[in-house]
Scaffold this active site. Sequence first.
Site, PDB file in Angstrom:
ATOM      1  N   HIS A 125      -7.085  -5.894   2.003  1.00  0.00           N
ATOM      2  CA  HIS A 125      -5.956  -5.353   2.766  1.00  0.00           C
ATOM      3  C   HIS A 125      -5.415  -6.449   3.679  1.00  0.00           C
ATOM      4  O   HIS A 125      -6.183  -7.089   4.405  1.00  0.00           O
ATOM      5  CB  HIS A 125      -6.401  -4.207   3.679  1.00  0.00           C
ATOM      6  CG  HIS A 125      -6.909  -2.986   2.992  1.00  0.00           C
ATOM      7  ND1 HIS A 125      -6.162  -1.839   2.866  1.00  0.00           N
ATOM      8  CD2 HIS A 125      -8.110  -2.699   2.427  1.00  0.00           C
ATOM      9  CE1 HIS A 125      -6.887  -0.900   2.261  1.00  0.00           C
ATOM     10  NE2 HIS A 125      -8.062  -1.399   1.981  1.00  0.00           N
ATOM     11  N   VAL A 170     -10.943   3.202  -3.447  1.00  0.00           N
ATOM     12  CA  VAL A 170     -10.569   2.718  -4.782  1.00  0.00           C
ATOM     13  C   VAL A 170     -11.581   1.643  -5.168  1.00  0.00           C
ATOM     14  O   VAL A 170     -11.685   0.603  -4.485  1.00  0.00           O
ATOM     15  CB  VAL A 170      -9.133   2.152  -4.803  1.00  0.00           C
ATOM     16  CG1 VAL A 170      -8.814   1.586  -6.184  1.00  0.00           C
ATOM     17  CG2 VAL A 170      -8.122   3.231  -4.414  1.00  0.00           C
ATOM     18  N   HIS A 189     -10.307  -5.062  -3.558  1.00  0.00           N
ATOM     19  CA  HIS A 189      -8.978  -5.320  -2.986  1.00  0.00           C
ATOM     20  C   HIS A 189      -9.106  -5.765  -1.549  1.00  0.00           C
ATOM     21  O   HIS A 189      -9.989  -5.315  -0.814  1.00  0.00           O
ATOM     22  CB  HIS A 189      -8.086  -4.079  -3.095  1.00  0.00           C
ATOM     23  CG  HIS A 189      -8.680  -2.842  -2.504  1.00  0.00           C
ATOM     24  ND1 HIS A 189      -9.603  -2.069  -3.187  1.00  0.00           N
ATOM     25  CD2 HIS A 189      -8.520  -2.249  -1.301  1.00  0.00           C
ATOM     26  CE1 HIS A 189      -9.968  -1.044  -2.423  1.00  0.00           C
ATOM     27  NE2 HIS A 189      -9.330  -1.135  -1.265  1.00  0.00           N
ATOM     28  N   ASN A 198     -12.994  -3.478   2.434  1.00  0.00           N
ATOM     29  CA  ASN A 198     -13.970  -2.389   2.469  1.00  0.00           C
ATOM     30  C   ASN A 198     -14.905  -2.500   1.276  1.00  0.00           C
ATOM     31  O   ASN A 198     -14.456  -2.710   0.145  1.00  0.00           O
ATOM     32  CB  ASN A 198     -13.245  -1.042   2.445  1.00  0.00           C
ATOM     33  CG  ASN A 198     -12.482  -0.779   3.730  1.00  0.00           C
ATOM     34  OD1 ASN A 198     -12.905  -1.182   4.810  1.00  0.00           O
ATOM     35  ND2 ASN A 198     -11.348  -0.102   3.626  1.00  0.00           N
ATOM     36  N   ASP A 211       0.839  -1.194   0.000  1.00  0.00           N
ATOM     37  CA  ASP A 211       0.000   0.000   0.000  1.00  0.00           C
ATOM     38  C   ASP A 211       0.879   1.249   0.000  1.00  0.00           C
ATOM     39  O   ASP A 211       1.900   1.315   0.697  1.00  0.00           O
ATOM     40  CB  ASP A 211      -0.922  -0.009   1.229  1.00  0.00           C
ATOM     41  CG  ASP A 211      -2.069   0.976   1.096  1.00  0.00           C
ATOM     42  OD1 ASP A 211      -3.221   0.524   0.976  1.00  0.00           O
ATOM     43  OD2 ASP A 211      -1.814   2.204   1.113  1.00  0.00           O
TER      44      ASP A 211
HETATM   45  P1  5GP Z   1      -9.769   1.464   0.373  1.00  0.00           P
HETATM   46  O1  5GP Z   1      -9.915   2.659   1.269  1.00  0.00           O
HETATM   47  O2  5GP Z   1     -10.420   1.670  -0.971  1.00  0.00           O
HETATM   48  O3  5GP Z   1     -10.184   0.171   1.039  1.00  0.00           O
HETATM   49  O4  5GP Z   1      -8.219   1.293   0.167  1.00  0.00           O
HETATM   50  C1  5GP Z   1      -7.521   1.821  -0.914  1.00  0.00           C
HETATM   51  C2  5GP Z   1      -6.058   1.710  -0.565  1.00  0.00           C
HETATM   52  O5  5GP Z   1      -5.307   1.880  -1.750  1.00  0.00           O
HETATM   53  C3  5GP Z   1      -5.583   2.777   0.427  1.00  0.00           C
HETATM   54  O6  5GP Z   1      -5.024   2.130   1.564  1.00  0.00           O
HETATM   55  C4  5GP Z   1      -4.561   3.574  -0.370  1.00  0.00           C
HETATM   56  O7  5GP Z   1      -3.462   3.973   0.422  1.00  0.00           O
HETATM   57  C5  5GP Z   1      -4.154   2.602  -1.459  1.00  0.00           C
HETATM   58  N1  5GP Z   1      -3.759   3.239  -2.704  1.00  0.00           N
HETATM   59  C6  5GP Z   1      -4.477   4.168  -3.406  1.00  0.00           C
HETATM   60  N2  5GP Z   1      -3.838   4.494  -4.541  1.00  0.00           N
HETATM   61  C7  5GP Z   1      -2.697   3.744  -4.559  1.00  0.00           C
HETATM   62  C8  5GP Z   1      -1.631   3.640  -5.500  1.00  0.00           C
HETATM   63  O8  5GP Z   1      -1.596   4.303  -6.538  1.00  0.00           O
HETATM   64  N3  5GP Z   1      -0.631   2.770  -5.204  1.00  0.00           N
HETATM   65  C9  5GP Z   1      -0.658   2.001  -4.062  1.00  0.00           C
HETATM   66  N4  5GP Z   1       0.378   1.168  -3.866  1.00  0.00           N
HETATM   67  N5  5GP Z   1      -1.650   2.073  -3.164  1.00  0.00           N
HETATM   68  C10 5GP Z   1      -2.661   2.939  -3.406  1.00  0.00           C
END
Ligand code: 5GP
Length: 115
Positions: free
Chosen positions: A103, A97, A101, A88, A31
Amino acid sequence: MPQDCIFCQIAQGNVAADVIYQDDEVTAFHDAHPQAPTHILIIPNRHIRTLKATGEEDIPLLGKLLAVARDLAEEAGVAQSGYRLVLNTDEQSGQTVFHLHLHLLGGRRMGWPPG
Ligand code: 5GP
Ligand code: ZN
């Protein structure tokens, strides 16, 4: 596979990420804004908006995401102490995003309930 989806772009190798595992179905990478010493994202290579968009045909893929997370937790050295998997799903969960995905968080004690 939307060209404006950052995780599609990472899975295709068009956007740089610290990829630690990839096969024909899934990709895993660190991340960009880690919330724990170990914070890995495991995604299907195919664009799936949320868990709600999956069906019966995706059950093997969903199982694979968990199995890859289990193996990466071992590799990352957090399996013995324990870790948390988070998926999520849609707006109120905090999903930002909209490409499915998982985590994998570890390396510190987690609070409960989550925020
Ligand atoms: P969500 O909040 O959608 O469950 O998690 C999205 C995750 O994607 C966040 O923890 C954020 O830090 C990570 N993230 C968003 N954009 C990027 C990216 O361009 N590269 C990487 N490696 N992580 C990302
Ligand atoms: Zn996508």
